[in-house]
Design a protein around this motif. Structure first.
Motif, PDB file in Angstrom:
ATOM      1  N   ALA A  30     -51.848   1.188 -55.626  1.00 14.36           N
ATOM      2  CA  ALA A  30     -51.951   2.190 -54.562  1.00 14.36           C
ATOM      3  C   ALA A  30     -52.928   1.744 -53.477  1.00 14.36           C
ATOM      4  O   ALA A  30     -52.673   1.898 -52.271  1.00 14.36           O
ATOM      5  CB  ALA A  30     -52.387   3.532 -55.147  1.00 14.36           C
ATOM      6  N   ALA A  31     -54.057   1.191 -53.905  1.00 17.03           N
ATOM      7  CA  ALA A  31     -55.040   0.701 -52.937  1.00 17.03           C
ATOM      8  C   ALA A  31     -54.454  -0.421 -52.088  1.00 17.03           C
ATOM      9  O   ALA A  31     -54.685  -0.486 -50.869  1.00 17.03           O
ATOM     10  CB  ALA A  31     -56.293   0.236 -53.661  1.00 17.03           C
ATOM     11  N   ARG A  32     -53.679  -1.301 -52.710  1.00 17.21           N
ATOM     12  CA  ARG A  32     -53.054  -2.405 -51.960  1.00 17.21           C
ATOM     13  C   ARG A  32     -51.992  -1.872 -51.010  1.00 17.21           C
ATOM     14  O   ARG A  32     -51.879  -2.349 -49.867  1.00 17.21           O
ATOM     15  CB  ARG A  32     -52.447  -3.413 -52.941  1.00 17.21           C
ATOM     16  CG  ARG A  32     -51.879  -4.652 -52.261  1.00 17.21           C
ATOM     17  CD  ARG A  32     -52.943  -5.435 -51.554  1.00 17.21           C
ATOM     18  NE  ARG A  32     -52.426  -6.653 -50.934  1.00 17.21           N
ATOM     19  CZ  ARG A  32     -52.745  -7.064 -49.714  1.00 17.21           C
ATOM     20  NH1 ARG A  32     -53.598  -6.354 -48.956  1.00 17.21           N
ATOM     21  NH2 ARG A  32     -52.264  -8.190 -49.230  1.00 17.21           N
ATOM     22  N   ALA A  33     -51.226  -0.878 -51.437  1.00 17.69           N
ATOM     23  CA  ALA A  33     -50.226  -0.278 -50.545  1.00 17.69           C
ATOM     24  C   ALA A  33     -50.894   0.341 -49.325  1.00 17.69           C
ATOM     25  O   ALA A  33     -50.375   0.255 -48.204  1.00 17.69           O
ATOM     26  CB  ALA A  33     -49.423   0.772 -51.313  1.00 17.69           C
ATOM     27  N   ASP A  34     -52.044   0.946 -49.531  1.00 15.41           N
ATOM     28  CA  ASP A  34     -52.804   1.519 -48.423  1.00 15.41           C
ATOM     29  C   ASP A  34     -53.220   0.426 -47.441  1.00 15.41           C
ATOM     30  O   ASP A  34     -53.059   0.568 -46.221  1.00 15.41           O
ATOM     31  CB  ASP A  34     -54.029   2.238 -48.989  1.00 15.41           C
ATOM     32  CG  ASP A  34     -54.790   3.051 -47.956  1.00 15.41           C
ATOM     33  OD1 ASP A  34     -54.148   3.613 -47.051  1.00 15.41           O
ATOM     34  OD2 ASP A  34     -56.033   3.128 -48.067  1.00 15.41           O
ATOM     35  N   GLU A  35     -53.724  -0.680 -47.956  1.00 10.03           N
ATOM     36  CA  GLU A  35     -54.126  -1.804 -47.106  1.00 10.03           C
ATOM     37  C   GLU A  35     -52.942  -2.381 -46.327  1.00 10.03           C
ATOM     38  O   GLU A  35     -53.097  -2.823 -45.185  1.00 10.03           O
ATOM     39  CB  GLU A  35     -54.746  -2.910 -47.957  1.00 10.03           C
ATOM     40  CG  GLU A  35     -56.056  -2.543 -48.622  1.00 10.03           C
ATOM     41  CD  GLU A  35     -56.505  -3.582 -49.650  1.00 10.03           C
ATOM     42  OE1 GLU A  35     -57.648  -3.478 -50.121  1.00 10.03           O
ATOM     43  OE2 GLU A  35     -55.715  -4.494 -49.974  1.00 10.03           O
ATOM     44  N   LEU A  36     -51.773  -2.374 -46.943  1.00  5.17           N
ATOM     45  CA  LEU A  36     -50.584  -2.967 -46.316  1.00  5.17           C
ATOM     46  C   LEU A  36     -49.904  -2.041 -45.310  1.00  5.17           C
ATOM     47  O   LEU A  36     -48.954  -2.438 -44.650  1.00  5.17           O
ATOM     48  CB  LEU A  36     -49.572  -3.357 -47.402  1.00  5.17           C
ATOM     49  CG  LEU A  36     -49.983  -4.505 -48.326  1.00  5.17           C
ATOM     50  CD1 LEU A  36     -49.044  -4.593 -49.526  1.00  5.17           C
ATOM     51  CD2 LEU A  36     -49.979  -5.828 -47.553  1.00  5.17           C
ATOM     52  N   GLY A  37     -50.368  -0.790 -45.218  1.00  5.64           N
ATOM     53  CA  GLY A  37     -49.809   0.127 -44.231  1.00  5.64           C
ATOM     54  C   GLY A  37     -48.629   0.944 -44.706  1.00  5.64           C
ATOM     55  O   GLY A  37     -47.888   1.502 -43.890  1.00  5.64           O
ATOM     56  N   TYR A  38     -48.457   1.058 -46.014  1.00  7.00           N
ATOM     57  CA  TYR A  38     -47.381   1.914 -46.525  1.00  7.00           C
ATOM     58  C   TYR A  38     -47.662   3.371 -46.168  1.00  7.00           C
ATOM     59  O   TYR A  38     -48.818   3.787 -46.047  1.00  7.00           O
ATOM     60  CB  TYR A  38     -47.244   1.738 -48.040  1.00  7.00           C
ATOM     61  CG  TYR A  38     -46.432   0.509 -48.417  1.00  7.00           C
ATOM     62  CD1 TYR A  38     -45.150   0.634 -48.946  1.00  7.00           C
ATOM     63  CD2 TYR A  38     -46.934  -0.777 -48.224  1.00  7.00           C
ATOM     64  CE1 TYR A  38     -44.397  -0.483 -49.277  1.00  7.00           C
ATOM     65  CE2 TYR A  38     -46.191  -1.904 -48.543  1.00  7.00           C
ATOM     66  CZ  TYR A  38     -44.914  -1.751 -49.071  1.00  7.00           C
ATOM     67  OH  TYR A  38     -44.162  -2.849 -49.386  1.00  7.00           O
ATOM     68  N   ARG A  39     -46.595   4.151 -45.992  1.00  7.41           N
ATOM     69  CA  ARG A  39     -46.749   5.514 -45.474  1.00  7.41           C
ATOM     70  C   ARG A  39     -47.210   6.501 -46.534  1.00  7.41           C
ATOM     71  O   ARG A  39     -48.055   7.359 -46.269  1.00  7.41           O
ATOM     72  CB  ARG A  39     -45.419   5.988 -44.868  1.00  7.41           C
ATOM     73  CG  ARG A  39     -45.472   7.395 -44.307  1.00  7.41           C
ATOM     74  CD  ARG A  39     -44.175   7.758 -43.595  1.00  7.41           C
ATOM     75  NE  ARG A  39     -44.063   7.051 -42.318  1.00  7.41           N
ATOM     76  CZ  ARG A  39     -43.014   7.162 -41.491  1.00  7.41           C
ATOM     77  NH1 ARG A  39     -41.989   7.928 -41.840  1.00  7.41           N
ATOM     78  NH2 ARG A  39     -42.989   6.498 -40.353  1.00  7.41           N
ATOM     79  N   ARG A  40     -46.635   6.437 -47.730  1.00  4.10           N
ATOM     80  CA  ARG A  40     -46.982   7.404 -48.776  1.00  4.10           C
ATOM     81  C   ARG A  40     -46.847   6.767 -50.152  1.00  4.10           C
ATOM     82  O   ARG A  40     -46.139   5.773 -50.321  1.00  4.10           O
ATOM     83  CB  ARG A  40     -46.130   8.684 -48.654  1.00  4.10           C
ATOM     84  CG  ARG A  40     -44.663   8.497 -48.831  1.00  4.10           C
ATOM     85  CD  ARG A  40     -43.886   9.804 -48.523  1.00  4.10           C
ATOM     86  NE  ARG A  40     -43.453   9.846 -47.138  1.00  4.10           N
ATOM     87  CZ  ARG A  40     -43.740  10.785 -46.255  1.00  4.10           C
ATOM     88  NH1 ARG A  40     -44.492  11.818 -46.627  1.00  4.10           N
ATOM     89  NH2 ARG A  40     -43.304  10.736 -45.017  1.00  4.10           N
ATOM     90  N   TYR A  41     -47.520   7.362 -51.122  1.00  4.39           N
ATOM     91  CA  TYR A  41     -47.518   6.852 -52.495  1.00  4.39           C
ATOM     92  C   TYR A  41     -47.342   8.045 -53.424  1.00  4.39           C
ATOM     93  O   TYR A  41     -48.219   8.893 -53.545  1.00  4.39           O
ATOM     94  CB  TYR A  41     -48.840   6.142 -52.803  1.00  4.39           C
ATOM     95  CG  TYR A  41     -48.783   5.186 -53.979  1.00  4.39           C
ATOM     96  CD1 TYR A  41     -48.700   3.811 -53.770  1.00  4.39           C
ATOM     97  CD2 TYR A  41     -48.817   5.651 -55.293  1.00  4.39           C
ATOM     98  CE1 TYR A  41     -48.656   2.925 -54.842  1.00  4.39           C
ATOM     99  CE2 TYR A  41     -48.775   4.773 -56.364  1.00  4.39           C
ATOM    100  CZ  TYR A  41     -48.690   3.408 -56.139  1.00  4.39           C
ATOM    101  OH  TYR A  41     -48.644   2.524 -57.186  1.00  4.39           O
ATOM    102  N   TRP A  42     -46.166   8.099 -54.072  1.00  2.00           N
ATOM    103  CA  TRP A  42     -45.848   9.232 -54.926  1.00  2.00           C
ATOM    104  C   TRP A  42     -45.802   8.816 -56.393  1.00  2.00           C
ATOM    105  O   TRP A  42     -45.358   7.713 -56.729  1.00  2.00           O
ATOM    106  CB  TRP A  42     -44.485   9.812 -54.557  1.00  2.00           C
ATOM    107  CG  TRP A  42     -44.468  10.606 -53.287  1.00  2.00           C
ATOM    108  CD1 TRP A  42     -45.492  10.826 -52.430  1.00  2.00           C
ATOM    109  CD2 TRP A  42     -43.333  11.295 -52.741  1.00  2.00           C
ATOM    110  NE1 TRP A  42     -45.084  11.594 -51.376  1.00  2.00           N
ATOM    111  CE2 TRP A  42     -43.759  11.901 -51.539  1.00  2.00           C
ATOM    112  CE3 TRP A  42     -42.013  11.449 -53.149  1.00  2.00           C
ATOM    113  CZ2 TRP A  42     -42.891  12.654 -50.754  1.00  2.00           C
ATOM    114  CZ3 TRP A  42     -41.149  12.192 -52.360  1.00  2.00           C
ATOM    115  CH2 TRP A  42     -41.592  12.801 -51.177  1.00  2.00           C
ATOM    116  N   PHE A  43     -46.229   9.721 -57.272  1.00  2.00           N
ATOM    117  CA  PHE A  43     -46.118   9.531 -58.715  1.00  2.00           C
ATOM    118  C   PHE A  43     -45.034  10.457 -59.258  1.00  2.00           C
ATOM    119  O   PHE A  43     -44.965  11.637 -58.896  1.00  2.00           O
ATOM    120  CB  PHE A  43     -47.452   9.842 -59.402  1.00  2.00           C
ATOM    121  CG  PHE A  43     -48.540   8.866 -59.072  1.00  2.00           C
ATOM    122  CD1 PHE A  43     -48.664   7.667 -59.767  1.00  2.00           C
ATOM    123  CD2 PHE A  43     -49.448   9.127 -58.047  1.00  2.00           C
ATOM    124  CE1 PHE A  43     -49.673   6.762 -59.472  1.00  2.00           C
ATOM    125  CE2 PHE A  43     -50.459   8.232 -57.734  1.00  2.00           C
ATOM    126  CZ  PHE A  43     -50.570   7.044 -58.444  1.00  2.00           C
TER     127      PHE A  43
END
Length: 348
Positions: A30-43
Motif C-alpha cells: 500500500a505504501a508503495r502504491a501511494d508512492e507510485l501515484g495509485y488512486r485508491r487501495y481497497w481491501f
C-alpha cells in the motif's frame, strides 16, 4: 488515454507465511502504491480462507491510512449482510476522521464465505436480512453524513418521537460510498440511488457489458453524484519478462481451479510448489488460456497498452488492479515482491 490505476488487495497468504507477515507485506505494498501515484487501495472481505487474510477491511484500511499520504483507502468491499449498518457506519466514520477526504466505503451483499461462516457472521438476526439491503444502504448514507440519521420512536413518554443518531459526533465529511456487485442487481440499485458502482470483473467477467449498460442507462442523479461513475477491476501479473509473469501466474491459477472444482482450499503455493504440483496434478492447465485472455499477464509495456484499450472499450478512466503475482520460495515472507513489481511496471 492512460487510465488511472488503483489496487484491490485480498492480503494473500502463501505456504509457511504467517498472517502477520502477510499483512506486513500488504501494508508495504500500500505504501508503495501511494508512492507510485495509485488512486485508491481497497481491501476485500473474505472469511475462513487459508490463502486470504483480508477478513476485516476497516482495520486494514486504517493501518494502510497510517502508512500512506494521499492514496484513498477503503473496502472492496464490506459485505453488508454480515454486519449491522450502524457498526459499518461507525467504523468508516472513524476512518474518515483518521484520513479525511480519502476514504471509500465499497459495499456488497454477498456473504464472502461458505454457509457455516455466513451463519456465524449473521447471528445478529434482522441486521442480516438480505432483503433489507437497500434500506441498510440508506441508513449508512444518513448515519455517515454530518447531519446524521433521524428515527421515529413511537410511545416515548416525553412525547418526542424523533431520535437522532450519528456515526461519529462531529463529522466534517463522509466516506464515499460505492456499490459493488457481479450481477444486475447492484448495477440497478446503484443507478436508482445515484451512487458510484463497480462490477467485480476480476472475479467473474460474465455480464460486465450488461451491468455497465444497466447502470448507465438507468442512472438517477442524486445529491451524491450527478452522472454515472464506474471503473473496472482486473487481475494482473506483470514482470520484467513474459516468462517470469507466466510463472508467477501459476499459483493463483491453481487456486482458482481449486475454487471452481470444489477442492479443499490451501495456502497459496509458491511458484516452485505450483510448478511441481502441476506436473502431476494438472489443475490449472484447463484454465490457463481462459485466464490469460481475461487477466493481464506479461511485460509492462504490453500490459499497459492492454489496460488502456480495456478502459477505452468500456468508457472508464480508472482500472483497479488485483495484483495476483505469486512468490518464489526464496523471497522474503514480509514482502510482496512479485505484486510490488506488478504495480511498478504498470505505473511506469
Amino acid at each position: 488515454m492512460t487510465p488511472a490505476l488503483s489496487v484491490l488487495d485480498l492480503v494473500p497468504v502463501r505456504t509457511s507465511q504467517t498472517s502477520a507477515q502477510a499483512v506486513a507485506a500488504s501494508l508495504a505494498l500500500a505504501a508503495r502504491a501511494d508512492e507510485l501515484g495509485y488512486r485508491r487501495y481497497w481491501f476485500a472481505e473474505h472469511h475462513n480462507m487459508p490463502a486470504v487474510a483480508s477478513t476485516t477491511p476497516p482495520v486494514l484500511a486504517a493501518a494502510a491510512a497510517a502508512r500512506t499520504k494521499s492514496i484513498r483507502v477503503g473496502s472492496g468491499g464490506v459485505m453488508l449482510p454480515n454486519h449491522a449498518p450502524l457498526v459499518v457506519a461507525e467504523q468508516f466514520a472513524a476512518l474518515e476522521a483518521i484520513a479525511p477526504g480519502r476514504v471509500d466505503l465499497g459495499i456488497g451483499r454477498a456473504p464472502g464465505s461458505d454457509p457455516v461462516i455466513t451463519q456465524l457472521l449473521r447471528m445478529s438476526g434482522t441486521t442480516s436480512d438480505v432483503d433489507r439491503f437497500p434500506d441498510h444502504i440508506r441508513d449508512i448514507l444518513a448515519l455517515t453524513s454530518p447531519e446524521g440519521a433521524g428515527y421515529r420512536l413511537a410511545g416515548r413518554p416525553d412525547g418526542e418521537d424523533h431520535y437522532g443518531v450519528h456515526a461519529t459526533p462531529a463529522a466534517t465529511g463522509a466516506p464515499e460510498l460505492w456499490l459493488l456487485g457481479s450481477s444486475d442487481y447492484s448495477a440497478q440499485l446503484a443507478a436508482a440511488f445515484g451512487l458510484p458502482y463497480v462490477f467485480a470483473n476480476h472475479f467473474s467477467g460474465d455480464g460486465l457489458e450488461r451491468a455497465l449498460d444497466l447502470y448507465r442507462q438507468n442512472f438517477q442523479p442524486s445529491a451524491h453524484l450527478t452522472a454515472p461513475r464506474t471503473f473496472l477491476t482486473a487481475n494482473a501479473v506483470v514482470a520484467d519478462t513474459a516468462a517470469e509473469a507466466e510463472e508467477r501466474m501459476l499459483p493463483q491459477a491453481r487456486m482458482m481451479a481449486r475454487l471452481r472444482g470444489g477442492r479443499p482450499l490451501v495456502a497459496l503455493e509458491t511458484v516452485e510448489q505450483a510448478q511441481d504440483a502441476e506436473g502431476s496434478d494438472r489443475l490449472a492447465a484447463p484454465l490457463i488460456d481462459a485466464l490469460r485472455r481475461r487477466w493481464f499477464v506479461g511485460e509492462g509495456a504490453e500490459q499497459r497498452g492492454r489496460l488502456a484499450a480495456f478502459a477505452a472499450a468500456h468508457g472508464v478512466d480508472e482500472i483497479m488492479i488485483s495484483p495476483v503475482a505469486g512468490a518464489y520460495a526464496a523471497e522474503p515472507m514480509d514482502a510482496a515482491t512479485g505484486r510490488t513489481r506488478t504495480l511498478e511496471l504498470l505505473a511506469a
